[in-house]
Design a protein around this motif. Structure first.
Motif, PDB file in Angstrom:
ATOM      1  N   ALA A 233       5.704  13.692   1.383  1.00  0.00           N
ATOM      2  CA  ALA A 233       5.578  12.274   1.734  1.00  0.00           C
ATOM      3  C   ALA A 233       6.817  11.778   2.473  1.00  0.00           C
ATOM      4  O   ALA A 233       6.715  11.057   3.464  1.00  0.00           O
TER       5      ALA A 233
ATOM      6  N   LEU B 289       1.180   6.752  -6.890  1.00  0.00           N
ATOM      7  CA  LEU B 289       0.073   7.629  -7.271  1.00  0.00           C
ATOM      8  C   LEU B 289       0.410   9.110  -7.135  1.00  0.00           C
ATOM      9  O   LEU B 289      -0.384   9.953  -7.545  1.00  0.00           O
ATOM     10  N   LEU B 290       1.550   9.455  -6.565  1.00  0.00           N
ATOM     11  CA  LEU B 290       1.912  10.862  -6.384  1.00  0.00           C
ATOM     12  C   LEU B 290       1.954  11.650  -7.693  1.00  0.00           C
ATOM     13  O   LEU B 290       1.452  12.772  -7.734  1.00  0.00           O
TER      14      LEU B 290
ATOM     15  N   MET C 191       0.820  -1.204   0.000  1.00  0.00           N
ATOM     16  CA  MET C 191       0.000   0.000   0.000  1.00  0.00           C
ATOM     17  C   MET C 191       0.860   1.263   0.000  1.00  0.00           C
ATOM     18  O   MET C 191       0.493   2.269  -0.609  1.00  0.00           O
ATOM     19  N   ASN C 192       1.988   1.217   0.655  1.00  0.00           N
ATOM     20  CA  ASN C 192       2.882   2.377   0.646  1.00  0.00           C
ATOM     21  C   ASN C 192       3.485   2.591  -0.736  1.00  0.00           C
ATOM     22  O   ASN C 192       3.607   3.729  -1.201  1.00  0.00           O
TER      23      ASN C 192
ATOM     24  N   TRP D 160      10.095   4.264   0.973  1.00  0.00           N
ATOM     25  CA  TRP D 160       9.653   5.574   0.504  1.00  0.00           C
ATOM     26  C   TRP D 160      10.720   6.213  -0.370  1.00  0.00           C
ATOM     27  O   TRP D 160      10.416   6.797  -1.422  1.00  0.00           O
TER      28      TRP D 160
ATOM     29  N   TRP E 191       0.743   4.038  -2.902  1.00  0.00           N
ATOM     30  CA  TRP E 191       0.484   5.446  -2.610  1.00  0.00           C
ATOM     31  C   TRP E 191       1.562   6.336  -3.207  1.00  0.00           C
ATOM     32  O   TRP E 191       1.261   7.380  -3.781  1.00  0.00           O
ATOM     33  N   VAL E 192       2.816   5.914  -3.100  1.00  0.00           N
ATOM     34  CA  VAL E 192       3.918   6.708  -3.670  1.00  0.00           C
ATOM     35  C   VAL E 192       3.833   6.714  -5.192  1.00  0.00           C
ATOM     36  O   VAL E 192       4.113   7.728  -5.835  1.00  0.00           O
TER      37      VAL E 192
END
Length: 129
Positions: free
Chosen positions: A84, A47-48, A40-41, A126, A44-45
């Motif tokens: 982020a 999708l930035l 999920m991380n 990240w 999410w990254v």
């Protein structure tokens, strides 16, 4: 937790490493376990850029002045990526403070240290993505 993920090493869902294989294969198993833990991380990254594009499109359509809109999505991506990484580093820093405060606590190696280690790995994820 709802998803079964936690802050301890015993909470890692090791059974996902064996989905779809008859024998043990270390590299695909490690990839599946990593995707289950940090998927999920990573999503999410990834999708930035889309979020930055939507933000720049919305701000350019609402503003009446025509400025250099070609560099705006790249500036938005850079700002969102910095935000982020700042949030991920803040999470790691708060875990570090908890480990430092509770260093003589009985459960430091069961709760606080694994949370700090997983936050450190999450911060590396990240930075890589």
């Amino acid at each position: 937790l709802v998803t079964g993920h936690g802050n301890q090493f015993s909470d890692l869902q090791l059974d996902v490493a064996f989905i779809g294989f008859d024998t043990f294969s270390p590299i695909p198993s490690a990839v599946l376990l990593s995707l289950n833990t940090f998927g999920m991380n990573i999503a999410w990254v990834s999708l930035l850029p889309f979020l930055a594009f939507c933000h720049s499109f919305q701000s350019s359509s609402s503003s009446s002045s025509t400025s250099s809109s070609s560099s705006t999505p790249f500036k938005s991506i850079h700002c969102m990526a910095n935000l982020a990484s700042l949030l991920a580093s803040f999470d790691m820093f708060t875990s570090l403070v908890c480990v430092a405060i509770h260093r003589r606590h009985l459960m430091v190696w069961a709760i606080f240290a694994p949370k700090f280690m997983l936050d450190g790995v999450l911060y590396i994820v990240w930075l890589v993505t």
